[in-house]
Scaffold this active site. Sequence first.
Site, short mmCIF file in Angstrom:
data_model
loop_
_atom_site.label_atom_id
_atom_site.label_comp_id
_atom_site.label_asym_id
_atom_site.label_seq_id
_atom_site.Cartn_x
_atom_site.Cartn_y
_atom_site.Cartn_z
N LYS A 130 -3.53 -6.47 -3.47
CA LYS A 130 -3.93 -5.23 -4.14
C LYS A 130 -3.72 -5.32 -5.65
O LYS A 130 -4.60 -4.99 -6.44
CB LYS A 130 -3.13 -4.05 -3.59
CG LYS A 130 -3.51 -2.71 -4.23
CD LYS A 130 -2.49 -1.61 -3.89
CE LYS A 130 -1.23 -1.77 -4.71
NZ LYS A 130 -0.28 -0.65 -4.54
N ASP A 154 -5.23 0.89 -2.21
CA ASP A 154 -3.94 1.57 -2.30
C ASP A 154 -3.89 2.67 -1.25
O ASP A 154 -4.77 2.77 -0.39
CB ASP A 154 -3.71 2.11 -3.72
CG ASP A 154 -4.77 3.12 -4.14
OD1 ASP A 154 -5.57 3.56 -3.28
OD2 ASP A 154 -4.81 3.48 -5.33
#
Length: 204
Positions: free
Chosen positions: A128, A146
């Site tokens: 991420k 997220d």
Amino acid sequence: MLRELVKNKKLRARVLERAEEFKLNNRAEENVWFRELILCILTSNSSFISAYKALNYIMDEIFSLSEDQMSKRLRLAGYRFYNLKAKYIANARKLYGNLKTKIKPIADYSQEEARQYIINNIDGLGLKESSHFLRNVGYFDLAIIDRHVLHFLNEIGTSNLKIKNKKDYYLAESILKSISINLGIQVGLLDLYIFFKQTNTIVK
């Protein structure tokens, strides 16, 4: 639900304006790339607001602070993981001067390879965070997954998807890429629409 946001001319203009800022970062000097890197290290397991506040507490003196001093500054900023992130940032400082020259040629050739290079060589960045960093320096082919994006995916019925490993991340990324193609936007910008949908703001 998301299609309406993408069709919203005012919001789309704001997202595209943000995208232009990221593209400018791509052409910017080393200090801009380094600042984006530190922000992404701080954003891991934290909110953007908390990370941005912490960044402002350390950035002006980031090269002169000891790891212990940096930890204290982060704690003073109300940041939770002050010891761990101070360690990651202290290690990241060693990359300054070579960060852009190392990563940009790889990313220009393959954003997936650049992401893996970052994961392998920079402490504190996973899939991420590496995707987030690359997006913020002008690369839009990777998904930033997220909690807001996960919530969105579960809202549209992806069987309570959770990211526990690389396989889960790549699965979620493939879903998001399909959604992006359908909406006619780049997957690296999709999270901005989702973030706006859930918070009514664009930051990141």
